[in-house]
Design a protein around this motif. Structure first.
Motif, short mmCIF file in Angstrom:
data_model
loop_
_atom_site.label_atom_id
_atom_site.label_comp_id
_atom_site.label_asym_id
_atom_site.label_seq_id
_atom_site.Cartn_x
_atom_site.Cartn_y
_atom_site.Cartn_z
N ASN A 22 -27.82 -0.74 5.43
CA ASN A 22 -26.96 0.43 5.55
C ASN A 22 -25.76 0.31 4.62
N SER A 24 -21.94 2.33 3.91
CA SER A 24 -20.97 3.38 4.24
C SER A 24 -19.98 3.49 3.10
N TYR A 25 -19.48 4.68 2.89
CA TYR A 25 -18.53 4.90 1.81
C TYR A 25 -17.37 5.73 2.32
N LYS A 69 -21.62 11.70 7.73
CA LYS A 69 -21.21 10.39 8.23
C LYS A 69 -20.79 9.46 7.10
N LYS A 70 -20.90 9.93 5.88
CA LYS A 70 -20.60 9.11 4.71
C LYS A 70 -21.36 7.80 4.77
N SER A 71 -22.66 7.91 4.93
CA SER A 71 -23.47 6.71 5.02
C SER A 71 -24.83 6.93 4.38
#
Lengths: 114, 115
Positions: A22, A24-25, A69-71
């Motif tokens: 995963n 995330s950003y 979700k910025k993912s």
């Protein structure tokens, strides 16, 4: 500043199993790229997914992107020993001062044992 | 895609010396970048190599330490000057054929060890 953050940091699985990593950003992006690096060598480009895409496939690789979700996630199906490597996500710099220079996450180290 | 070569592939250098790394692409590209990867770490952008003008450096990187040239659309060099053991890293160049959301390809890297 870091744009991408992968988890887990390390993953050990058996051959034939699936591996999910995963990323995330932090800020809005127009694309996200995944790379593989074998034993400190150069980076191999795996997939680029754009912000208007939700899922993309390439062989045994599946990448998803959830902009709300910025993912993003990278799924490797039916893993092989040769998949043993470090995997990085990378997103464009948010300020665009340097064109589309990439900000990399810390990476996930995948170990596939036979 | 783009085929990128880097020279040298690896080197062991003495502190206080300088090393110039070459990056050659098989086709003309708009953007070229230089990254550093310290042992066990992720990649950090050093600078954007601009064709015909001075490179654009990231915070923490300066031209005197990392002079960069880009004389044309297929070639760039990065020099690591006055080296110290802290400069031991893998140095990678990358290219993007167009500017703005295109795939970025990386060279094989130069593994530098400074004694």
């Amino acid at each position: 500043s870091q744009q991408g953050e992968e988890d887990p940091q390390a993953l050990s699985i058996q051959e034939g199993e699936n591996a999910t990593m995963n990323c995330s950003y932090k800020t809005s992006i127009n694309n996200l790229q995944w790379y593989r690096q074998n034993s400190g060598r150069g980076l191999v480009h795996l997939i680029l997914i754009r912000s208007n895409e939700r899922e993309k496939h390439s062989g045994r690789l599946r990448v998803t992107l959830d902009t709300s979700k910025k993912s993003s996630s990278l799924l490797i199906t039916a893993s092989r020993a040769a998949d043993t490597a470090s995997y990085f996500c990378a997103a464009p710099r948010p300020d665009n001062q340097a064109g589309t220079a990439l900000i990399f996450g810390k990476g996930t180290t995948l170990s596939v044992s036979s | 895609s783009a085929v990128i070569s880097q020279k040298p592939s690896r080197d062991i250098c003495q502190r206080g010396t300088s090393l110039t790394i070459q990056c050659q692409v098989d086709s003309q590209v708009t953007m070229m970048f230089w990254y550093r990867q310290q042992p066990g770490q992720s990649l950090t952008l050093i600078a954007t190599a601009n064709q015909g003008s001075e490179a654009t450096y990231e915070s923490g990187f300066v031209i005197d330490k990392f002079p960069i040239s880009r004389p044309n659309l297929t070639f760039s060099t990065l020099t690591v000057s006055n080296m110290s053991p802290e400069d031991s890293s893998i140095y990678l160049c990358s290219v993007e054929k167009t500017s703005g959301g295109d795939t970025q390809y990386f060279g094989p890297g130069t593994r530098l060890t400074v004694l």
